[in-house]
Design a protein around this motif. Structure first.
Motif, mmCIF file in Angstrom:
data_model
loop_
_atom_site.group_PDB
_atom_site.id
_atom_site.type_symbol
_atom_site.label_atom_id
_atom_site.label_comp_id
_atom_site.label_asym_id
_atom_site.label_seq_id
_atom_site.Cartn_x
_atom_site.Cartn_y
_atom_site.Cartn_z
ATOM 1 N N THR A 1 -1.732 1.755 -13.072
ATOM 2 C CA THR A 1 -2.345 2.077 -11.918
ATOM 3 C C THR A 1 -1.670 1.417 -10.639
ATOM 4 O O THR A 1 -2.142 1.243 -9.657
ATOM 5 N N LEU A 2 -0.448 0.848 -10.799
ATOM 6 C CA LEU A 2 0.329 -0.069 -9.980
ATOM 7 C C LEU A 2 0.557 0.876 -8.793
ATOM 8 O O LEU A 2 1.117 2.008 -9.045
ATOM 9 N N PRO A 3 0.534 0.578 -7.511
ATOM 10 C CA PRO A 3 0.880 1.414 -6.273
ATOM 11 C C PRO A 3 2.393 1.823 -6.475
ATOM 12 O O PRO A 3 3.216 0.945 -6.683
ATOM 13 N N LEU B 1 -4.199 6.152 -9.203
ATOM 14 C CA LEU B 1 -4.537 5.007 -8.775
ATOM 15 C C LEU B 1 -6.203 4.881 -9.448
ATOM 16 O O LEU B 1 -6.631 5.506 -9.664
ATOM 17 N N ILE C 1 -0.648 2.620 -0.012
ATOM 18 C CA ILE C 1 -0.225 2.688 -1.314
ATOM 19 C C ILE C 1 1.341 3.102 -1.266
ATOM 20 O O ILE C 1 2.041 2.258 -1.909
ATOM 21 N N ASN D 1 -3.260 -2.103 -2.639
ATOM 22 C CA ASN D 1 -4.214 -1.749 -4.013
ATOM 23 C C ASN D 1 -5.591 -1.750 -3.502
ATOM 24 O O ASN D 1 -5.781 -2.051 -2.338
#
Length: 304
Positions: free
Chosen positions: A131-133, A103, A201, A229
């Protein structure tokens, strides 16, 4: 199946096809033409004696055999990659790709700390940063990431995961500089009637410190906004009465770019020191590229 008929490139195409479930997207990702992907799919169907992908309304679905193949394919390709790297790895000349997931708060600190050394020691290595949830360990367990940076603990497959401590993190409360509590020493009584923003998240339904409030008999904390996010926290906090509970180093970054303040968390809401780790799967434990990366990370001092 006759293994003499099997081309390693076909397995790479198959992996992407099973992930994408889409011929055009696979072609775009691999930089190939759509007819080439279609021909490869035809060969794969013949090799495995199975349709693999079945056209449905709105796209393709995997056959049961394709689902079974997908579970093993990443491991097979990772072993091939490791076999090659063992013979040829030199950070100065390697063109390997290292896939990282984390994250934004944790990933930002990691990249900030190591990127200069990565570029100097291994100028041709690519860091693929996600870094995508999503569930924290999903890509690691599927073989689609080499490393995960997180303070979360795995709920399964612990025996197949290794970890390396990075840093301990504290937390701060972020609010607009014009918030009524911006210049006040915070306590539970002041915060119990405030509005909080929640970072959800993985679909969490309650604030991360809700259990701390609940332990004090306060179970009606208002969270009128839930984010998937971290990107809008500063803007939202700056323009509303919402308060966010975020990692200390991330709070400092938000304060530099928005008209907000970071306040000390009252002791009753202060979580125990939360260790952030670098995790990797046993399938990559002996991969020389990953060994080099782990040693590089280990050599750095993380300042928060």
């Amino acid at each position: 199946m006759n293994l003499n008929q099997l081309d390693l490139n076909l397995l790479i195409i198959l992996k992407q096809l099973l992930n994408e479930k889409h011929i055009s997207n696979t072609a775009l990702t691999l930089g190939m033409s759509q007819p080439s992907i279609s021909r490869s799919l035809s060969k794969l169907r013949s090799l495995f004696d199975d349709p693999l992908l079945i056209r449905m309304a709105g796209g393709y679905e995997l056959t049961p055999k394709a689902q079974s193949i997908q579970q093993d394919l990443n491991s097979i390709l990772n072993m091939v990659e490791t076999l090659v790297n063992k013979q040829t790895f030199d950070p100065k000349t390697s063109q390997a790709t290292i896939k990282l997931f984390g994250l934004p708060p944790q990933m930002h600190l990691l990249i900030e700390t190591i990127i200069k050394d990565v570029r100097e020691q291994a100028p041709n290595i690519t860091l693929e940063i996600d870094t995508l949830p999503k569930p924290q360990f999903s890509d690691l367990l599927k073989g689609e990431a080499h490393f995960v940076i997180t303070g979360h603990k795995p709920t399964s497959s612990e025996d197949k995961l290794y970890r390396q401590a990075l840093f301990e993190r504290d937390f701060k409360l972020i609010m607009a500089s014009t918030h009524p509590l911006a210049n006040t020493k915070l306590n539970i009584e002041l915060l119990r009637n405030c509005n909080f923003g929640q970072i959800s998240i993985q679909g969490e339904k309650s604030l991360s410190i809700a259990h701390c409030f609940a332990a004090l008999g306060i179970d009606n904390i208002n969270t009128p906004i839930r984010l998937k996010n971290f990107y809008s926290i500063g803007t939202i906090a700056q323009n509303t009465d919402l308060i966010f509970f975020v990692p200390d180093h991330f709070a400092n970054d938000i304060c530099r770019h928005h008209d907000v303040v970071a306040r000390v968390v009252p002791p009753e809401l202060d979580l125990e020191h939360d260790e952030v780790y670098l995790y990797w799967h046993q399938r990559h434990h002996n991969d020389p590229v990953c060994q080099w990366f782990r040693e590089l990370v280990k050599s750095k001092v993380f300042k928060i």
